[in-house]
Design an enzyme around this catalytic site. Structure first.
Site, PDB file in Angstrom:
ATOM      1  N   ARG A 262      48.172 -68.463  83.945  1.00  0.00           N
ATOM      2  CA  ARG A 262      46.785 -69.143  84.477  1.00  0.00           C
ATOM      3  C   ARG A 262      46.908 -70.650  84.800  1.00  0.00           C
ATOM      4  NH1 ARG A 262      42.087 -65.313  81.571  1.00  0.00           N
ATOM      5  NH2 ARG A 262      43.369 -63.354  81.970  1.00  0.00           N
ATOM      6  N   ARG A 277      43.226 -72.947  75.249  1.00  0.00           N
ATOM      7  CA  ARG A 277      43.422 -72.558  76.629  1.00  0.00           C
ATOM      8  C   ARG A 277      44.832 -73.141  77.171  1.00  0.00           C
ATOM      9  NH1 ARG A 277      39.327 -71.408  80.297  1.00  0.00           N
ATOM     10  NH2 ARG A 277      37.712 -72.076  78.516  1.00  0.00           N
ATOM     11  N   GLU A 349      35.251 -66.732  72.578  1.00  0.00           N
ATOM     12  CA  GLU A 349      35.879 -65.363  73.134  1.00  0.00           C
ATOM     13  C   GLU A 349      37.355 -65.139  72.989  1.00  0.00           C
ATOM     14  OE1 GLU A 349      35.451 -65.190  77.526  1.00  0.00           O
ATOM     15  OE2 GLU A 349      36.862 -63.930  77.473  1.00  0.00           O
ATOM     16  N   SER A 352      37.885 -59.628  76.151  1.00  0.00           N
ATOM     17  CA  SER A 352      36.706 -59.167  77.282  1.00  0.00           C
ATOM     18  C   SER A 352      37.136 -57.896  77.885  1.00  0.00           C
ATOM     19  CB  SER A 352      36.932 -60.126  78.329  1.00  0.00           C
ATOM     20  OG  SER A 352      35.960 -60.006  79.240  1.00  0.00           O
ATOM     21  N   ARG A 391      44.944 -66.621  70.808  1.00  0.00           N
ATOM     22  CA  ARG A 391      43.348 -66.982  70.294  1.00  0.00           C
ATOM     23  C   ARG A 391      43.379 -66.308  68.806  1.00  0.00           C
ATOM     24  NH1 ARG A 391      39.022 -67.443  75.257  1.00  0.00           N
ATOM     25  NH2 ARG A 391      40.232 -69.272  76.266  1.00  0.00           N
TER      26      ARG A 391
END
Length: 430
Positions: A262, A277, A349, A352, A391
């Site tokens: 990403r 991230r 988070e 998801s 994460r």
RNA sequence: GGAUCGGUGGCCGAGUGGUCGAAGGCGCACGCCUGGAAAGUGUGUAGGCGGGAGACCGUCUCCAGGGUUCGAAUCCCUGUCGAUCCGCCA
């Protein structure tokens, strides 16, 4: 992509659903275009039918030796040609207008999700575990003594730039163990089909799952046109791209462990320290392909699959249902699972889980044939992380940290570490 | 990178200018056969769009886009995807 017939049948419901996303009513302009489009189609097809009829009679006239009729019909077909071409172009133009409009609109939010403006309006629906009490001030993952040497951001920056990390030694090993653990849980206890997928895909696939055309900025593309997947949702969901499946084939449940890429274009300055991230990370992704009537239950099932991973690792988490303002454009309903990070003193988070309805299926033209007969129907697609490995690594490290800088590791991981149970303050597994 | 061959229905596979939405097979559905099943056997079985209350009708679709022709799955051009062989390479 929306179904024009659904809008025709109940424009008010369509507008009401979109208004929950803060959008103006669209149905009247959509229906106006649709009407123009249908009128053009009718005109073009009528002209075509006349031409086809004449063309068919040409052969017969020739056979009879009726040269006058033969010439007359030939001329007639020739004349029609230009008219047909013009009407066809007009019909296509109207159709393209309609498709663009329908493609550009976000998915309709599910009835049972809350209204809201942003993430502050999300609603907690489940919580597991207690907020841990530390007898000392817990630090962030990259500050833990036993972790520092195995999590090298400087070397990664030299190699690749910011938002990359080089893992080594016990941290790299733990990272790998997490992936193995998750895959085994999903395949052996949750009944998902393990899959190893490409991470480079054709542009068409990025349209199928909705990353394109709007969110190309978020992903990377190679010089020869491939896209690097931002999530295995792209490859797993597109497995059924273009297919008409037998109903008995459903449900289909896939899980894959892949790299994800990403650009994080819109998140400059956010989460810049640590490995929360990254431009490149690993994730275990689940995708289900189901009948529409099964999708709500499947969504809950997938959520529980992800939650189960965290529970087995002894992590504290909460699950929220996203409000209309926080919901992704392609989704009808999303559960975010947020894990407790003591170093940040916050829930973050880690998974998801989303229900796309037939939004992706329409783009992909993925259908199934009902067992009782009848027309093919669009499948429903769901996807969810099960869970993000980087994460999860953070969560395991921060929650297991001890005052001396060592890390106690969850029992569930011990077999994957050949019986090792902790990382010492010096960074060794023992 | 070089060379060659291909892309037809849910799947496989015939089809080289009209009678082709398209033989045959598989799969699937229903029936016959059977104590029940298998095997065998009979019949049926593409999708999109538009019109119509409906029966049904029209139109498009043989990878995509152009072209030739009165007429294209079939001929021509371009693109795209795939396979095979050679070269290179983990």
């Amino acid at each position: 992509m929306h179904d024009i017939r659904t809008i025709r049948d109940n424009p008010a419901a369509f507008d009401a659903a979109l208004s929950r996303r803060g959008l103006e009513p669209q149905s009247s302009s959509i229906l106006a275009i649709d009407e123009a489009r249908r009128a053009k189609i009718l005109a073009a097809e009528t002209a075509q039918a006349e031409a086809n009829k004449a063309a068919k009679e040409v052969g017969a006239a020739k056979g009879r030796g009726d040269d006058a009729e033969f010439e007359r019909l030939r001329a007639l077909v020739g004349e029609k040609k230009a008219e047909i071409a013009r009407l066809n172009d007009e019909a296509k133009a109207e159709d393209a207008r309609l498709t663009d409009l329908l493609m550009g609109l976000p998915n309709l939010p599910h009835d049972d999700i809350p209204d809201g403006a942003d993430e502050n309006d999300n609603v907690e629906i489940h919580q597991h575990g207690a907020i841990p009490n530390f007898a000392f001030d817990p630090v962030e993952h990259f500050e833990i003594a036993g972790v520092k040497d195995g999590m090298d951001f400087e070397t990664a920056a030299k190699l690749s730039g910011s938002r990359f990390v080089l893992l080594s030694g016990s941290v790299a090993r733990l990272h790998r163990a997490l992936a193995q653990f998750m895959l085994d849980m999903h395949t052996e206890e949750h009944g998902l089909t393990e899959t190893a997928t490409p991470v480079l895909v054709r542009e068409e696939m990025m349209y199928g799952t909705g990353q394109l055309p709007k969110f190309g900025e978020d992903s990377y593309q190679t010089t020869n046109g491939w896209w690097l997947i931002p999530t295995a949702e792209v490859t797993l969901t597109n497995i059924v791209n273009g297919l008409t499946l037998e109903e008995s084939y459903l449900p289909r449940r896939y899980v894959a462990h892949t790299l994800c890429f990403r650009s994080e274009a819109g998140s400059a300055g956010r989460d810049t320290s640590g490995m929360l991230r990254q431009h490149q990370f690993e994730k275990v992704e689940m995708v289900s392909i189901v009948r529409p009537e099964d999708s709500a239950a499947e969504h809950q099932r997938m959520t529980e699959c992800a939650q189960n991973i965290l529970e087995k690792l002894g992590l504290t988490y909460r699950t929220v249902v996203l409000c209309t303002g926080d919901l992704g454009a392609g989704m009808r309903k999303t559960h975010d699972i947020e894990v407790w990070l003591p170093g940040q003193n916050a829930y973050r988070e880690i998974s998801s889980v989303s229900l796309a309805g037939d939004y992706q299926a329409r783009r992909m033209n993925a259908r199934y044939k009902p067992a009782e007969g009848g027309k093919p129907q669009f499948v429903n697609t769901l996807n969810g992380s099960g869970v993000a490995i980087g994460r999860c690594l953070i969560a395991v490290l921060e929650n297991g940290q001890q005052e001396d800088g060592s890390v106690d590791l969850p029992t569930a991981l011990h077999p994957y570490l050949r019986g090792k149970t902790r990382i010492t303050p010096a960074g060794e597994l023992e």
